[in-house]
Design a protein around this motif. Structure first.
Motif, PDB file in Angstrom:
ATOM      1  N   GLU A   1       0.511  -1.485  -0.142  1.00 15.65           N
ATOM      2  CA  GLU A   1      -0.145  -0.180   0.087  1.00 15.65           C
ATOM      3  C   GLU A   1       0.709   1.414  -0.047  1.00 15.65           C
ATOM      4  OE1 GLU A   1      -3.725   2.368   0.414  1.00 15.65           O
ATOM      5  OE2 GLU A   1      -3.017   0.139  -0.884  1.00 15.65           O
ATOM      6  N   ASP A   2       1.835   1.047   0.584  1.00 18.71           N
ATOM      7  CA  ASP A   2       3.445   2.481   0.929  1.00 18.71           C
ATOM      8  C   ASP A   2       3.422   2.501  -0.656  1.00 18.71           C
ATOM      9  OD1 ASP A   2       2.784   2.699   3.610  1.00 18.71           O
ATOM     10  OD2 ASP A   2       4.360   1.989   4.491  1.00 18.71           O
ATOM     11  N   LEU A   3       3.853   1.193  -0.994  1.00 16.65           N
ATOM     12  CA  LEU A   3       4.156   1.638  -2.975  1.00 16.65           C
ATOM     13  C   LEU A   3       3.400   2.898  -3.715  1.00 16.65           C
ATOM     14  CD1 LEU A   3       6.267   1.349  -4.941  1.00 16.65           C
ATOM     15  CD2 LEU A   3       5.875  -0.974  -4.963  1.00 16.65           C
ATOM     16  N   ARG A   4       1.953   1.777  -3.255  1.00 13.98           N
ATOM     17  CA  ARG A   4       0.777   2.584  -4.161  1.00 13.98           C
ATOM     18  C   ARG A   4       0.834   3.900  -4.186  1.00 13.98           C
ATOM     19  NH1 ARG A   4      -5.528   1.141  -4.886  1.00 13.98           N
ATOM     20  NH2 ARG A   4      -5.566   1.154  -6.553  1.00 13.98           N
ATOM     21  N   GLN A   5       0.878   4.733  -2.721  1.00 12.49           N
ATOM     22  CA  GLN A   5       0.290   5.642  -2.625  1.00 12.49           C
ATOM     23  C   GLN A   5       1.154   6.946  -3.194  1.00 12.49           C
ATOM     24  OE1 GLN A   5      -1.792   6.006  -1.045  1.00 12.49           O
ATOM     25  NE2 GLN A   5      -2.333   4.987   0.110  1.00 12.49           N
ATOM     26  N   VAL A   6       2.741   5.885  -3.141  1.00 12.83           N
ATOM     27  CA  VAL A   6       4.160   6.350  -3.600  1.00 12.83           C
ATOM     28  C   VAL A   6       4.236   6.668  -5.697  1.00 12.83           C
ATOM     29  CG1 VAL A   6       6.756   6.781  -3.840  1.00 12.83           C
ATOM     30  CG2 VAL A   6       5.640   5.910  -1.825  1.00 12.83           C
ATOM     31  N   ASN A   7       3.971   5.580  -5.814  1.00 15.15           N
ATOM     32  CA  ASN A   7       3.486   5.833  -7.614  1.00 15.15           C
ATOM     33  C   ASN A   7       2.584   6.010  -7.921  1.00 15.15           C
ATOM     34  OD1 ASN A   7       6.191   4.383  -7.986  1.00 15.15           O
ATOM     35  ND2 ASN A   7       5.296   2.522  -7.760  1.00 15.15           N
ATOM     36  N   TYR A   8       1.399   6.828  -7.086  1.00 15.33           N
ATOM     37  CA  TYR A   8       0.004   7.363  -7.224  1.00 15.33           C
ATOM     38  C   TYR A   8       1.120   8.956  -7.498  1.00 15.33           C
ATOM     39  CZ  TYR A   8      -3.965  10.415  -6.975  1.00 15.33           C
ATOM     40  OH  TYR A   8      -5.095  11.350  -6.941  1.00 15.33           O
ATOM     41  N   PHE A   9       1.614   9.654  -6.261  1.00 20.71           N
ATOM     42  CA  PHE A   9       1.465  10.714  -6.167  1.00 20.71           C
ATOM     43  C   PHE A   9       2.446  10.794  -7.345  1.00 20.71           C
ATOM     44  CE2 PHE A   9       5.641  13.433  -5.477  1.00 20.71           C
ATOM     45  CZ  PHE A   9       4.894  13.768  -5.550  1.00 20.71           C
ATOM     46  N   LEU A  10       3.945  10.220  -7.919  1.00 20.40           N
ATOM     47  CA  LEU A  10       4.524  10.285  -9.311  1.00 20.40           C
ATOM     48  C   LEU A  10       3.725  10.116 -10.827  1.00 20.40           C
ATOM     49  CD1 LEU A  10       7.438   8.126  -7.741  1.00 20.40           C
ATOM     50  CD2 LEU A  10       7.693  10.109  -8.330  1.00 20.40           C
ATOM     51  N   ASP A  11       2.603   9.461 -10.716  1.00 18.94           N
ATOM     52  CA  ASP A  11       1.812   9.283 -11.384  1.00 18.94           C
ATOM     53  C   ASP A  11       1.015  10.511 -12.249  1.00 18.94           C
ATOM     54  OD1 ASP A  11       3.118   6.292 -12.493  1.00 18.94           O
ATOM     55  OD2 ASP A  11       0.679   5.722 -11.924  1.00 18.94           O
ATOM     56  N   ASN A  12       1.056  11.600 -10.851  1.00 18.28           N
ATOM     57  CA  ASN A  12       0.089  12.216 -11.735  1.00 18.28           C
ATOM     58  C   ASN A  12       0.363  13.761 -11.074  1.00 18.28           C
ATOM     59  OD1 ASN A  12      -2.423  11.119 -11.474  1.00 18.28           O
ATOM     60  ND2 ASN A  12      -1.871   9.570  -9.701  1.00 18.28           N
ATOM     61  N   LEU A  13       1.754  13.438 -10.833  1.00 20.66           N
ATOM     62  CA  LEU A  13       3.074  14.664 -10.636  1.00 20.66           C
ATOM     63  C   LEU A  13       2.128  15.477 -12.101  1.00 20.66           C
ATOM     64  CD1 LEU A  13       4.482  16.628  -8.557  1.00 20.66           C
ATOM     65  CD2 LEU A  13       6.715  15.172  -9.190  1.00 20.66           C
ATOM     66  N   PRO A  14       3.248  14.753 -12.838  1.00 18.66           N
ATOM     67  CA  PRO A  14       2.469  15.568 -14.260  1.00 18.66           C
ATOM     68  C   PRO A  14       1.540  16.715 -14.970  1.00 18.66           C
ATOM     69  CG  PRO A  14       3.370  13.498 -14.924  1.00 18.66           C
ATOM     70  CD  PRO A  14       2.822  12.990 -13.667  1.00 18.66           C
ATOM     71  N   SER A  15       0.751  16.180 -13.995  1.00 21.65           N
ATOM     72  CA  SER A  15      -0.310  17.745 -14.091  1.00 21.65           C
ATOM     73  C   SER A  15      -0.361  18.476 -13.582  1.00 21.65           C
ATOM     74  CB  SER A  15      -1.676  16.582 -13.749  1.00 21.65           C
ATOM     75  OG  SER A  15      -1.754  16.567 -11.845  1.00 21.65           O
ATOM     76  N   VAL A  16       0.462  18.939 -12.792  1.00 19.79           N
ATOM     77  CA  VAL A  16       1.031  20.214 -12.088  1.00 19.79           C
ATOM     78  C   VAL A  16       1.991  20.775 -12.593  1.00 19.79           C
ATOM     79  CG1 VAL A  16      -0.373  20.049 -10.223  1.00 19.79           C
ATOM     80  CG2 VAL A  16       2.128  19.156  -9.965  1.00 19.79           C
ATOM     81  N   LYS A  17       2.935  20.124 -13.857  1.00 15.81           N
ATOM     82  CA  LYS A  17       4.273  20.707 -14.093  1.00 15.81           C
ATOM     83  C   LYS A  17       4.285  22.363 -15.054  1.00 15.81           C
ATOM     84  CE  LYS A  17       7.421  18.609 -16.806  1.00 15.81           C
ATOM     85  NZ  LYS A  17       7.970  17.318 -17.855  1.00 15.81           N
ATOM     86  N   ASP A  18       3.043  21.833 -15.534  1.00 13.02           N
ATOM     87  CA  ASP A  18       3.400  23.704 -16.236  1.00 13.02           C
ATOM     88  C   ASP A  18       2.226  25.165 -14.588  1.00 13.02           C
ATOM     89  OD1 ASP A  18       0.426  22.524 -15.302  1.00 13.02           O
ATOM     90  OD2 ASP A  18      -1.025  23.435 -17.817  1.00 13.02           O
ATOM     91  N   LYS A  19       2.465  24.503 -13.151  1.00 12.69           N
ATOM     92  CA  LYS A  19       1.459  25.144 -12.381  1.00 12.69           C
ATOM     93  C   LYS A  19       2.943  25.779 -11.763  1.00 12.69           C
ATOM     94  CE  LYS A  19      -2.845  23.460 -13.336  1.00 12.69           C
ATOM     95  NZ  LYS A  19      -3.752  22.728 -12.321  1.00 12.69           N
ATOM     96  N   VAL A  20       4.194  25.180 -11.697  1.00 11.14           N
ATOM     97  CA  VAL A  20       5.209  25.153 -10.792  1.00 11.14           C
ATOM     98  C   VAL A  20       6.474  25.498 -11.629  1.00 11.14           C
ATOM     99  CG1 VAL A  20       4.002  24.080  -8.862  1.00 11.14           C
ATOM    100  CG2 VAL A  20       5.481  22.676 -10.568  1.00 11.14           C
TER     101      VAL A  20
END
Length: 594
Positions: A97-116
């Protein structure tokens, strides 16, 4: 400073949901990822959730990792180490479960790439990859080969969900890739560094030095893996990471000759993390966030009687740099005698003859309590010197996770294992640590046969042995010793009989701290009026729990009935039976656990 230290709590409180709730939202497959990771604030909240959920506890660091190691006697041992009764049906920990949380974060991080900013984005990705490396390092230490996943899995991804284990080499190469990214792109901005509680580039470098030293030495000494050829690469990565932090980081040892008797322990009892030396830690604060370490250390029922053993205590040097074990008659020195002119860390790790603490509000001498210590070397490194904290979870001392001292030791050991330790390396590492403890930093002329014998004569290389001496002493009860024993392939040390202080005569009472009150007597049977004899703990020599090494005198020996047994299969845990039944592709089982 305090405000920034508690940014985790502030962010969680400020949000409409807890960090833990936030972390659990997406992986439940109940909401769209469009609802999260849409702003930099979401990213920070998610990362602070990792701190809330993934950090080791104060207990994990202060004793849990060391209490089953070679140098620590405890009231009871873990079932895993007792005889040969453990099997795969009892094993847990195959949790993703901990790994899934981390990979979810990394998979979805590109959605804020143009905001930072680009730098901020790379920092956030680096922190995410740090946590993935953190997860996998612990899994490999535990199980060896494990399946590698670098993205969040869906319930429909059956091929990946039910795949077999990837090799240790594959997984650790991915871990190294993640750490190298974190060490390159994580921020060194003041806002990320000054509190000592957030993941930044310096934390990543410290962690990389720990991971690569572990893996390099594990591969070197565990020849059954046939990975010796790749050991050097990891050791050089450990050197590179440690050297980068040593040369470019803002850290140094806390070292003032005037405070030689207190400054080491102050690192572990202070409310404020000392960020001169502490690279990463857990912050506590009076009436805001507290813990129960002091209660557990000074309680005969709540704790587990953590105590050092005499064979390890013998390794502490004299302050002039000479070996205690070279002193005539060292074998039969009394408790009082063996503390004289020793490395100042000894009396800052266990209670010595000069120890004082507040008892009922009054500062007074306090000797080892034999209802708490089994060997006489009673641990107090993490305890606050006031009995007001006994029976209460009111300890406010903050907990270092990574210290600059460990980085120096990682560097020195990696260089020693590579055959490259010399005066330059020594002066930059071991010399500094010894002088901070009031010990001469001179290089010994030859290897120490006592230390070599302690480590089963695995090596006579003086550099390696001196680093091991220093590492054990400097990092005692900081959650690293068990891992050290595992990577050096010295599990047999764990089954040795625990030995304590020297007792010249059975039945005699001893005043250990010279306050005029007798503290302990080892007897065949406690006297009828034992409860009326002020101060004296009568320890009954029953042969199962306690005995004297020579019958009527000698070293206190403890814990024989615990039946601690080392088998080489225990270097790795078995893959849990329940998980093999769900996914037979996880077979073959780890060696010896079939």
């Amino acid at each position: 400073m305090k405000t920034k230290k508690y940014i985790v709590m502030a962010l969680c409180a400020f949000s409409l949901m807890s960090c833990e709730d936030f972390l659990n939202c997406e992986p439940q497959n109940e909401v769209s990822s469009d609802a999260f990771m849409t702003s930099e604030g979401d990213v920070k909240l998610y990362l602070n959730g990792f701190l809330q959920n993934f950090l080791p506890s104060e207990e994990d660091i202060a004793w849990a990792g060391d209490q089953y190691a070679d140098y620590c006697a405890t009231r009871s041992s873990t079932t895993f180490l007792k005889g040969d009764t453990w099997d795969a049906s009892q094993q847990g920990g195959w949790s993703w479960e901990d790994l899934r949380q981390v990979n979810y974060f990394l998979d979805n991080l590109p959605s804020v790439k143009d905001k930072v900013s680009e730098a901020a984005y790379l920092h956030y990705e680096g922190v995410g990859r740090f946590w993935r490396a953190y997860f996998y390092y612990n899994m490999v230490k535990t199980f060896g080969d494990v399946p590698w996943y670098d993205h969040e899995l869906d319930v429909s991804d059956t091929d990946e969900l039910y795949k077999g284990r990837d090799s240790r080499e594959t997984v650790m190469n991915h871990v190294l890739d993640d750490l190298n990214f974190a060490c390159t792109y994580c921020s060194t901005d003041k806002s990320e560094v000054e509190s000592g509680t957030l993941v930044n580039r310096w934390v990543a470098l410290a962690f990389k030095s720990r991971v690569c030293l572990f893996e390099g030495t594990y591969r070197k000494y565990h020849t059954e893996l046939n990975l010796q050829a790749s050991a050097e690469g990891f050791l050089r990565e450990a050197v590179t990471a440690a050297d980068d932090l040593m040369q470019n980081g803002p850290f140094s040892l806390v070292s003032n000759p005037a405070d030689v008797k207190t400054q080491y322990r102050d690192l572990f009892t202070a409310e404020e993390l000392n960020t001169q030396e502490v690279i990463w830690g857990i912050a506590y604060q009076t009436d805001v966030r507290m813990h129960d370490i002091t209660w557990k250390i000074f309680s005969g029922s709540y704790g587990s009687n953590w105590s050092l053993v005499r064979p390890f205590v013998n390794m502490y040097l004299m302050r002039d740099g000479s070996r205690f074990t070279d002193k005539p008659g060292y074998e039969t020195m009394s408790y009082n005698e063996e503390f004289q002119d020793r490395d100042c860390r000894l009396a800052q790790t266990v209670i010595g003859p000069d120890y004082e603490r507040k008892i009922s509000g009054t500062l007074q001498p306090d000797a080892p309590n034999f209802a708490i210590t089994s060997t006489g070397y009673m641990m107090m490194k993490w305890a606050l010197d006031d009995d007001v904290h006994v029976g209460k979870a009111t300890s406010n001392n903050s907990i270092p996770i990574f210290r600059y001292a460990e980085v120096l030791l990682n560097y020195a050991e990696a260089k020693a294992e590579l055959g490259e330790c010399d005066e330059t390396v020594w002066n930059a590492t071991i010399k500094l640590l010894r002088e901070r403890a009031g010990v001469s930093g001179d290089i010994p002329a030859s290897y120490d046969p006592y230390v070599a014998a302690y480590y089963e004569n695995q090596t006579t290389d003086k550099w390696i042995l001196e680093v091991r001496r220093e590492r054990g002493i400097e990092l005692a009860f900081e959650g690293l010793r068990y891992d050290d024993i595992m990577r050096w392939k010295l599990g047999k040390l764990i089954e040795r009989t625990w030995q304590g202080i020297y007792i010249a005569k059975k039945g005699q009472t001893y005043d250990l701290n010279g306050d005029g009150i007798y503290d302990v007597a080892y007897v065949d049977k406690a006297p009828a009026d034992a409860d009326k004899v002020k101060g004296v703990d009568y320890v009954v020599l029953d042969g199962d729990n306690y005995r004297l090494s020579e019958g009527d005198h000698g070293y206190v020996e403890y814990g024989m009935s615990q039946n601690r047994t080392w088998l080489d299969k225990k270097y790795l845990r078995p893959v849990p039976l329940d998980d093999i039944q769900i996914n037979p592709a996880l077979l073959p089982q780890n060696p010896g656990w079939d």
